[in-house]
Structure formats: structure tokens, C-alpha cells
Scaffold this motif. Sequence first.
Motif, PDB file in Angstrom:
ATOM      1  N   HIS A 171      -9.674   5.837  -0.063  1.00  0.00           N
ATOM      2  CA  HIS A 171      -9.071   4.595   0.589  1.00  0.00           C
ATOM      3  C   HIS A 171      -8.782   5.072   2.103  1.00  0.00           C
ATOM      4  CE1 HIS A 171      -7.581   1.627  -2.384  1.00  0.00           C
ATOM      5  NE2 HIS A 171      -7.547   2.616  -3.214  1.00  0.00           N
TER       6      HIS A 171
ATOM      7  N   GLU B 281       0.797  -1.402   0.066  1.00  0.00           N
ATOM      8  CA  GLU B 281       0.003  -0.045  -0.101  1.00  0.00           C
ATOM      9  C   GLU B 281       0.897   1.312  -0.042  1.00  0.00           C
ATOM     10  OE1 GLU B 281      -2.543  -0.440   3.353  1.00  0.00           O
ATOM     11  OE2 GLU B 281      -3.468  -2.353   2.585  1.00  0.00           O
TER      12      GLU B 281
ATOM     13  N   GLY C 261      -7.150  -2.523   2.202  1.00  0.00           N
ATOM     14  CA  GLY C 261      -6.578  -1.349   1.637  1.00  0.00           C
ATOM     15  C   GLY C 261      -7.672  -0.193   1.757  1.00  0.00           C
ATOM     16  N   PHE C 262      -8.404  -0.190   2.706  1.00  0.00           N
ATOM     17  CA  PHE C 262      -9.604   0.882   2.851  1.00  0.00           C
ATOM     18  C   PHE C 262      -9.501   1.182   4.452  1.00  0.00           C
ATOM     19  CE2 PHE C 262     -10.570  -0.748  -1.080  1.00  0.00           C
ATOM     20  CZ  PHE C 262     -10.928   0.298  -1.814  1.00  0.00           C
TER      21      PHE C 262
END
Length: 304
Positions: free
Chosen positions: A103, A88, A256-257
Motif C-alpha cells: 500500500h 485507512e 488506498g495506494f
Amino acid sequence: MFKKIVKTIIAIILILIAIIIVGAILITPTIILYRISTIHSWFIVNVWHISEIETLKRNLRRAFPNKGNAEKKIATKCVEGNMDFIIEYFKKTIYCEHQIKKHCKFTNLELLYEKFQNHKFILCYGGHMLNFEHLISLPLHTKEYGMCQLYLGNTKQKGKIAKWIQLNREKYGAICIPTSSPIKTLLNLKNEMDLGKSSKKGYLFGTLADYDTLSDDIHVTTLFNKDFEVVTGSERIGRKFNMAFLYAHIRRTKRGFYEVEFKESNPTDLETNPCAYTDEFVRLLEANIKESPELWLQWSEPRF
């Protein structure tokens, strides 16, 4: 002369390898990288024998003695979190403003606005929770208020890599403050606001205070009922500038969020304890870790 040539060649080879790896991460779909991360993490924890993993497992046993057989599962998730952080981090370097806002969402910005009514600066503690690097996107959500953050790289790292890291941390509007002279920078920002020369009404001062340190300026508190050393410089700066104190509580909604909720820091022993806000930070950090232990990136450190 020959040794210098060899060192130069090795340096060039290492740089080329790094470029290839970073390039591969950038062009490979994130979902594939996450699958590689999951598989690799399982092998690291269950097959390979690495000293850092043994330290990670030991720390997990000390922090969560009642987890029992779930230790390996949590350890695998922790290793996976560290690998996801690398993925990331490099993916973030190519995010546009719309993507980073997607995100990382901030759930209660109204608390910031409330604190800014009575304070020009807010000191916001944070831990090395996945993914703390996304916190630098805050200026995209608070146009009238800025963000500055302590930047350790300025004191130890040199050259283009350090400059690249700093540029990426400032790409959404945050200001990196060198740890060698934070007060000077904060005074300049304050003077600009006092003289009406700043476009900002206030600044959030971000600091990650759970990192391992060799500094003599430490305070011993407790994390999971174990001695835990933390630095106290941020608290002293916050008190000096009459800052409001908050904590950035990070949650992962899916890989990822992330969502960030600001928590108030209200220690009850301010008058008697010079490290009251630091102790309160560790309490809030512990609550964050208990909620999502796999998100803390410091488990492999021999800290407690």
C-alpha cells in the motif's frame, strides 16, 4: 455519587459505540467503505451546511482563484480524502508487513542512502497529506537505518487510547519520540551509534510541520501567497545535530495506494535566514498540494 455513576455509564456507552464502529470498519470490505465515503462526502458538501466545509471552500478559493466552478468538486474530494483517512487508519492496524509495503512504496531510497553517507540523521519534513500514516512503514524497507518521529499524543493524551495509537505507529519499527523531550531521545540514539551499541547506522527523523499550533515558537511564512504559521523547533534540532534535510512528497496512485518520493531541501539563504529550511519545507509542501489538492487534510483549518 450519582453524577459519577452517570458519567461512568456514558463513558462505557461511548466506548462500546466506538468499538462497534471500529469493528464494522475492520470487517467491511474496503471497496464498500470507499463507496460510502464518496456518497457521504457529496452530501456533506452539497446538502448539509457545516461551518468547517465553508472554511474549506473559502481556503480553496483563496488558494486556487482560477478554479471557478471546480470548487465544489475539489471540496468533495477533500472531504472524501478525510473520510478515506479514517478508513485507512483503522485498516492499517491489521495490515501485515507484506500488505503495508504493497500500500505504500518508496520510489527513491537511494537518496536516503546517499545522505546517510555523510549524516547520522536525516530530518524529513512531511505534510498532513493522505496518507501520511503510511510513512511509518519506512523501516521495513531500510533494515540498516531506523526511523523516529515526533509524537504529539504523548503531551496531551493519556490512557489506553494514546498507548494504542503509539503502539500502532511503532509496529513496523519506527520509534515515537515525545515532543516534550526530543533532544534527549536523539542524543541517546546518537550515543548508541557512536559506541557501536546500535544495530542501526543512522536514523530518519520524521516531522509533520504543517499542523496548527498554539505555541509561541512560530514562524510566519507564506502558503499560496497567504500568511501561514509554522513551528521552527524541528529545523533548530536538525541544525543542532547536523542533519540532512529532505521532504516526503506523497502521491496516491489509486485509492488506498501511495508512493513516496524524497525531495532534497536546498535553500539558498542558509547563512542569512535562521528559518531557511522551514521556508523551503513550505515551498515543497505547496508544490505537493498543487499536484494533489484533495490529499491535503488541513483545508478545513482557519489557517490562511
